[in-house]
Write a protein that holds these residues in place. Structure first.
Motif, PDB file in Angstrom:
ATOM      1  N   GLY A 154      17.652   6.746   8.538  1.00  0.00           N
ATOM      2  CA  GLY A 154      16.453   7.809   8.915  1.00  0.00           C
ATOM      3  C   GLY A 154      15.259   7.520   8.196  1.00  0.00           C
ATOM      4  N   GLN A 155      15.131   6.180   7.674  1.00  0.00           N
ATOM      5  CA  GLN A 155      13.664   6.007   7.166  1.00  0.00           C
ATOM      6  C   GLN A 155      13.275   4.881   7.665  1.00  0.00           C
ATOM      7  OE1 GLN A 155      12.896   7.745   3.941  1.00  0.00           O
ATOM      8  NE2 GLN A 155      14.415   9.100   4.717  1.00  0.00           N
ATOM      9  N   GLY A 156      11.941   4.519   7.120  1.00  0.00           N
ATOM     10  CA  GLY A 156      10.894   3.413   7.570  1.00  0.00           C
ATOM     11  C   GLY A 156       9.772   3.343   6.967  1.00  0.00           C
ATOM     12  N   HIS A 157       9.163   2.110   7.063  1.00  0.00           N
ATOM     13  CA  HIS A 157       7.875   1.811   6.183  1.00  0.00           C
ATOM     14  C   HIS A 157       6.749   2.272   6.952  1.00  0.00           C
ATOM     15  CE1 HIS A 157       7.323  -1.895   8.468  1.00  0.00           C
ATOM     16  NE2 HIS A 157       8.341  -2.149   8.020  1.00  0.00           N
ATOM     17  N   ALA A 158       5.717   2.407   6.282  1.00  0.00           N
ATOM     18  CA  ALA A 158       4.265   2.921   6.939  1.00  0.00           C
ATOM     19  C   ALA A 158       3.745   1.346   7.788  1.00  0.00           C
ATOM     20  CB  ALA A 158       3.441   3.583   5.851  1.00  0.00           C
ATOM     21  N   ARG A 159       2.925   2.218   8.474  1.00  0.00           N
ATOM     22  CA  ARG A 159       2.153   1.044   9.476  1.00  0.00           C
ATOM     23  C   ARG A 159       1.182   0.245   8.595  1.00  0.00           C
ATOM     24  NH1 ARG A 159      -3.284   1.188  11.083  1.00  0.00           N
ATOM     25  NH2 ARG A 159      -3.748   0.442  12.996  1.00  0.00           N
ATOM     26  N   HIS A 160       1.391  -1.140   8.698  1.00  0.00           N
ATOM     27  CA  HIS A 160       0.730  -2.091   7.809  1.00  0.00           C
ATOM     28  C   HIS A 160       0.511  -3.331   8.648  1.00  0.00           C
ATOM     29  CE1 HIS A 160       4.833  -3.169   6.930  1.00  0.00           C
ATOM     30  NE2 HIS A 160       4.148  -4.230   6.567  1.00  0.00           N
ATOM     31  N   ASN A 161      -0.625  -4.116   7.760  1.00  0.00           N
ATOM     32  CA  ASN A 161      -0.542  -5.490   8.398  1.00  0.00           C
ATOM     33  C   ASN A 161      -0.543  -6.557   7.453  1.00  0.00           C
ATOM     34  OD1 ASN A 161      -3.222  -5.058   7.291  1.00  0.00           O
ATOM     35  ND2 ASN A 161      -4.191  -5.968   9.276  1.00  0.00           N
ATOM     36  N   HIS A 162      -0.556  -8.080   7.437  1.00  0.00           N
ATOM     37  CA  HIS A 162      -0.349  -8.921   6.623  1.00  0.00           C
ATOM     38  C   HIS A 162      -1.770  -9.719   7.324  1.00  0.00           C
ATOM     39  CE1 HIS A 162       3.326  -7.384   5.196  1.00  0.00           C
ATOM     40  NE2 HIS A 162       3.716  -7.606   6.299  1.00  0.00           N
ATOM     41  N   PRO A 163      -2.796  -9.650   6.699  1.00  0.00           N
ATOM     42  CA  PRO A 163      -3.987 -10.397   7.143  1.00  0.00           C
ATOM     43  C   PRO A 163      -3.978 -11.861   7.023  1.00  0.00           C
ATOM     44  CG  PRO A 163      -4.824  -8.510   5.691  1.00  0.00           C
ATOM     45  CD  PRO A 163      -3.193  -8.586   5.622  1.00  0.00           C
ATOM     46  N   ASP A 164      -3.204 -12.294   6.202  1.00  0.00           N
ATOM     47  CA  ASP A 164      -3.229 -13.799   5.838  1.00  0.00           C
ATOM     48  C   ASP A 164      -1.798 -14.494   6.232  1.00  0.00           C
ATOM     49  OD1 ASP A 164      -5.742 -13.962   4.854  1.00  0.00           O
ATOM     50  OD2 ASP A 164      -5.064 -12.988   2.997  1.00  0.00           O
ATOM     51  N   ALA A 165      -0.903 -13.690   6.851  1.00  0.00           N
ATOM     52  CA  ALA A 165       0.632 -14.384   7.208  1.00  0.00           C
ATOM     53  C   ALA A 165       1.059 -13.784   8.221  1.00  0.00           C
ATOM     54  CB  ALA A 165       1.295 -14.171   6.100  1.00  0.00           C
ATOM     55  N   GLU A 166       1.809 -14.546   9.204  1.00  0.00           N
ATOM     56  CA  GLU A 166       2.642 -14.137  10.091  1.00  0.00           C
ATOM     57  C   GLU A 166       4.061 -13.582   9.443  1.00  0.00           C
ATOM     58  OE1 GLU A 166       3.589 -17.016  13.306  1.00  0.00           O
ATOM     59  OE2 GLU A 166       4.380 -18.415  11.763  1.00  0.00           O
ATOM     60  N   GLU A 167       4.689 -12.838  10.345  1.00  0.00           N
ATOM     61  CA  GLU A 167       5.861 -12.348   9.814  1.00  0.00           C
ATOM     62  C   GLU A 167       7.064 -12.408  10.904  1.00  0.00           C
ATOM     63  OE1 GLU A 167       7.939  -8.257   7.890  1.00  0.00           O
ATOM     64  OE2 GLU A 167       5.741  -8.136   8.432  1.00  0.00           O
ATOM     65  N   ILE A 168       8.277 -12.818  10.518  1.00  0.00           N
ATOM     66  CA  ILE A 168       9.367 -12.770  11.544  1.00  0.00           C
ATOM     67  C   ILE A 168      10.516 -11.859  11.105  1.00  0.00           C
ATOM     68  CG2 ILE A 168      11.111 -14.107  12.727  1.00  0.00           C
ATOM     69  CD1 ILE A 168       8.926 -16.507  12.537  1.00  0.00           C
ATOM     70  N   LEU A 169      11.052 -11.169  11.882  1.00  0.00           N
ATOM     71  CA  LEU A 169      12.043 -10.079  11.481  1.00  0.00           C
ATOM     72  C   LEU A 169      13.423 -10.787  12.434  1.00  0.00           C
ATOM     73  CD1 LEU A 169      10.261  -6.661  12.112  1.00  0.00           C
ATOM     74  CD2 LEU A 169      10.414  -8.011  10.048  1.00  0.00           C
TER      75      LEU A 169
END
Length: 135
Positions: free
Chosen positions: A42-57
């Motif tokens: 039932g939880q989650g993290h807020a909308r955000h970005n990483h200006p200097d890195a790509e992310e893989i989930l």
């Protein structure tokens, strides 16, 4: 170099926890970041970005809604991989009663340091078991 989860500190937030296994500040010569993220039911993290890195989930287990680039959230589940380009806004929300477990990478590494500024951030030393409280 072998890294055992019991020997790594744990970051906790109102929404879940993170153990970073490889980061440029923890592993000499590392240029990327890899860790396990648990998003509580039932939880989650807020909308955000990483200006200097790509992310893989990579989804180890569980299900969630994943938003990328402010588009409509789409379902993710065990075995799915999500690529988030550098600078793109995103968020993850676990809408189920089970924990969501993810492997997360940043390239280049170092973006994990920004999490230390979150208002609900707590650091637990290796071997300490965190206790969560619903916000």
């Amino acid at each position: 170099m072998l890294i055992n989860p019991d020997n790594v500190s744990t970051m906790t937030f109102d929404w879940g926890s993170i153990k970073w296994f490889v980061t440029p500040s923890l592993v000499p010569g590392a240029s990327s970041t890899l860790g396990e993220v648990i998003v509580n039911p039932g939880q989650g993290h807020a909308r955000h970005n990483h200006p200097d890195a790509e992310e893989i989930l990579y989804v180890i287990s569980g299900e969630a809604g994943q938003m990328v680039d402010d588009a409509e959230p789409f379902p993710i589940r065990e075995g799915d991989t999500v690529h988030i380009p550098r600078g793109v806004f995103h968020s993850t929300h676990n809408t189920t009663w089970r924990p969501l477990r993810l492997i997360v990478t940043y390239t280049p590494g170092g973006e994990e340091k920004a999490l230390e500024g979150a208002p609900d951030y707590h650091l637990h030393e290796p071997g300490q078991v965190p206790h969560w409280h619903q916000p």
